[in-house]
Design an enzyme around this catalytic site. Structure first.
Site, PDB file in Angstrom:
ATOM      1  N   GLU A   1     -53.025  10.829  73.601  1.00  0.00           N
ATOM      2  CA  GLU A   1     -52.336  10.922  72.277  1.00  0.00           C
ATOM      3  C   GLU A   1     -52.058  12.760  71.663  1.00  0.00           C
ATOM      4  O   GLU A   1     -52.316  13.135  71.803  1.00  0.00           O
ATOM      5  CB  GLU A   1     -53.354  10.406  70.705  1.00  0.00           C
ATOM      6  CG  GLU A   1     -54.215  11.169  70.153  1.00  0.00           C
ATOM      7  CD  GLU A   1     -55.277  12.226  70.979  1.00  0.00           C
ATOM      8  OE1 GLU A   1     -55.089  12.613  70.893  1.00  0.00           O
ATOM      9  OE2 GLU A   1     -55.761  11.562  72.235  1.00  0.00           O
TER      10      GLU A   1
ATOM     11  N   LYS B   1     -53.116  24.555  75.933  1.00  0.00           N
ATOM     12  CA  LYS B   1     -53.664  23.895  76.325  1.00  0.00           C
ATOM     13  C   LYS B   1     -53.195  23.050  77.679  1.00  0.00           C
ATOM     14  O   LYS B   1     -53.884  21.873  78.351  1.00  0.00           O
ATOM     15  CB  LYS B   1     -52.700  22.769  75.442  1.00  0.00           C
ATOM     16  CG  LYS B   1     -53.101  22.316  74.146  1.00  0.00           C
ATOM     17  CD  LYS B   1     -52.085  21.616  73.269  1.00  0.00           C
ATOM     18  CE  LYS B   1     -53.094  21.100  71.594  1.00  0.00           C
ATOM     19  NZ  LYS B   1     -53.094  22.808  70.682  1.00  0.00           N
TER      20      LYS B   1
ATOM     21  N   SER C   1     -52.689  31.965  71.528  1.00  0.00           N
ATOM     22  CA  SER C   1     -53.030  30.752  71.865  1.00  0.00           C
ATOM     23  C   SER C   1     -51.816  29.978  72.455  1.00  0.00           C
ATOM     24  O   SER C   1     -51.495  29.578  72.813  1.00  0.00           O
ATOM     25  CB  SER C   1     -54.098  30.192  71.077  1.00  0.00           C
ATOM     26  OG  SER C   1     -53.756  29.707  69.706  1.00  0.00           O
TER      27      SER C   1
HETATM   28  C1  LIG Z   1     -53.183  22.937  69.405  1.00  0.00           C
HETATM   29  C2  LIG Z   1     -52.857  24.578  69.150  1.00  0.00           C
HETATM   30  C3  LIG Z   1     -54.208  24.914  68.724  1.00  0.00           C
HETATM   31  C4  LIG Z   1     -55.474  24.329  68.419  1.00  0.00           C
HETATM   32  O1  LIG Z   1     -56.092  23.666  69.101  1.00  0.00           O
HETATM   33  P1  LIG Z   1     -57.196  24.697  69.681  1.00  0.00           P
HETATM   34  O2  LIG Z   1     -58.659  23.190  70.486  1.00  0.00           O
HETATM   35  O3  LIG Z   1     -58.250  24.777  68.492  1.00  0.00           O
HETATM   36  O4  LIG Z   1     -56.974  25.401  70.631  1.00  0.00           O
HETATM   37  C5  LIG Z   1     -54.031  26.813  68.281  1.00  0.00           C
HETATM   38  N1  LIG Z   1     -53.241  26.821  68.687  1.00  0.00           N
HETATM   39  C6  LIG Z   1     -51.974  26.375  69.903  1.00  0.00           C
HETATM   40  C7  LIG Z   1     -50.681  26.815  70.049  1.00  0.00           C
HETATM   41  C8  LIG Z   1     -52.060  25.269  70.075  1.00  0.00           C
HETATM   42  O5  LIG Z   1     -50.776  23.931  70.442  1.00  0.00           O
END
Ligand SMILES: *Cc1c(COP(=O)(O)O)cnc(C)c1O
Length: 429
Positions: A122, A100, A410
């Site tokens: 938000e 993010k 992610s």
């Molecule tokens: C917020 C988040 C997501 C989901 O958001 P996307 O916009 O679909 O990437 C996925 N993995 C993590 C670790 C997150 O913090």
């Protein structure tokens, strides 16, 4: 098949000048927000190719965020599964622990260049709020985060983190006191302060130009991963797998491989308790699956079963989980980041043109993948990312040993330890 459908090899360029990915995306907002969004779109159009802006962003990604993130060959796991080789793109190793920050920092830089000194955002689980508060502290911008009071109670450590970083966290008491109510408050704030304020949206969602900007900022994931896999494995992956909440980490890694038509792109949504239970956030799972609806129709209750349909939601036209009356459906997932009724418009487009496919993993499958990655690779993944790992666990054993699955990890799982402990029948105390 409608006329907007083009062969995947022609991809990109989208969106068009109206911010549309085929028929999806666009801008569905109150009239008062139109000039504000025009200003953002014009500024972004100008800065997108500005060498100074690009250099400043690239410098911060390298010296502050910790890019490039590594690519790890999960050798023990691959051997254990006895099939395809699994490679992990390590967004979990970035500053603040997830992808993010790529987007929050890019947009905060844009806001600063536009002369805005106040940032609003938000947050639901708090991850986007923490990334935004971090970027604002770094760039010396005032930061206000809207958060439902129910979410604040559930995510106390993240509220504390944001405050440590100098952000003001405003509790939202309206509606269900969760994310969608926080979005409404943030929009209200923006309409009231259009001149000095910039709104950072945390995923590839919302009105144009947000899905485009977020995709561009996250595309660094795919660009790096493509170079790294060519270096390490000497060839492209066969499949790229990522979890899909709003869709930003997925679109980011997909973007590196869109024109490599041999590479399959797979998005994994939250299957929750299972799509047949109605308790999930798999927007694409039942989108054209009339059989399920018919199967469930004799319980007299199928209107309670959410179904993905095209609709207008939070400023964009996209697929949204709805009940039979067209109301936004309640969603469920063990991972807060995937627990959302709408999906980024570019994913709907990619699915329509057949360039990407979407599937889901249940809470239990994600938990199993979480533990498996811990034990075999010494990596504690976020529960969101565990959904992508779960899909790799299903596919790898069916594939030959020289196939490559590239999984986007992610984020890291430290934030999820309490949830995992509770699922295991223990608690932190
Ligand atoms: C917020 C988040 C997501 C989901 O958001 P996307 O916009 O679909 O990437 C996925 N993995 C993590 C670790 C997150 O913090």
């Amino acid at each position: 098949m409608s006329t907007y459908l083009t062969p995947a090899t022609d991809y990109p360029p989208v969106p068009n000048a109206q911010g549309k990915f085929g028929p999806y995306g666009g801008r569905f907002v109150p009239e008062t927000l139109m000039p504000v969004l025009d200003e953002v779109a014009e500024a972004y159009e100008e800065l997108r190719d500005d060498p100074g802006f690009r250099a400043e962003y690239a410098h911060l990604l390298k010296t502050y965020v910790g890019r490039p993130s590594p690519l790890t060959h999960a050798e023990r796991l691959s051997t254990h599964l006895g099939g395809a080789q699994i490679y992990l793109k390590r967004e979990d190793l970035l500053h603040t622990g997830a992808h993010k920050i790529n987007n929050a920092l890019g947009q905060a830089l844009l806001a600063k260049r536009m002369g805005k000194r106040r940032i609003i955002a938000e947050t639901g689980a708090g991850q986007h709020g923490v990334a935004t508060a971090t970027a604002c502290a770094l760039l010396g911008l005032e930061c206000v985060i809207y958060m439902g009071v129910v979410d604040m109670a559930r995510q106390e450590p993240n509220v504390f983190r944001m405050r440590l970083l100098g952000a003001e966290v405003r509790g939202v008491e309206s509606g269900t006191k969760t994310l969608k109510d926080a979005v409404n408050e943030a929009i209200r704030d923006w309409v009231a302060h259009p001149h000095d304020t910039y709104y950072i949206i945390g995923s590839a969602l919302g009105p144009h130009p947000y899905p485009l900007m977020c995709r561009d900022f996250q595309s660094v994931i795919g660009k790096e991963a493509r170079t790294q896999i060519l270096e390490q494995a000497g060839r492209l992956p066969d499949q790229v797998i990522a979890c899909v909440g709003g869709g930003s980490n997925a679109i980011g890694i997909f973007y590196g491989f869109l024109n490599d038509t041999s590479v399959k792109l797979i998005g994994v949504e939250a299957g929750g308790d299972g799509v047949e239970t109605g308790k999930h956030a798999a927007r694409f799972a039942r989108i054209e699956n009339e059989e399920l609806r018919i199967e469930n129709s004799d319980d007299g209750n199928h209107s309670q079963f959410p179904q993905g349909k095209v609709g207008v939601f939070q400023g964009m036209k996209t697929v949204v989980l709805q009940n039979a009356d067209g109301q936004i459906a309640a969603t469920h997932s063990i991972s807060a980041g995937l627990d959302y009724a709408g999906v980024g418009p570019e994913h709907v487009y990619l699915r329509d043109i057949g360039r990407a496919e979407y599937t889901s993993a249940t809470d239990d499958e994600a938990l199993n993948a979480f533990h498996t990655l811990c034990r075999f690779e010494g990596i504690i993944p976020a529960l969101e990312s565990s959904h992508a790992v779960a899909e790799a666990l299903k596919r790898a054993p069916q594939l030959p040993r020289d196939h490559i699955l590239l999984v986007n990890l992610s984020g890291r799982g430290d934030k999820d330890l309490n949830t995992v402990m509770q699922a295991a029948g223990q608690s932190l105390s």
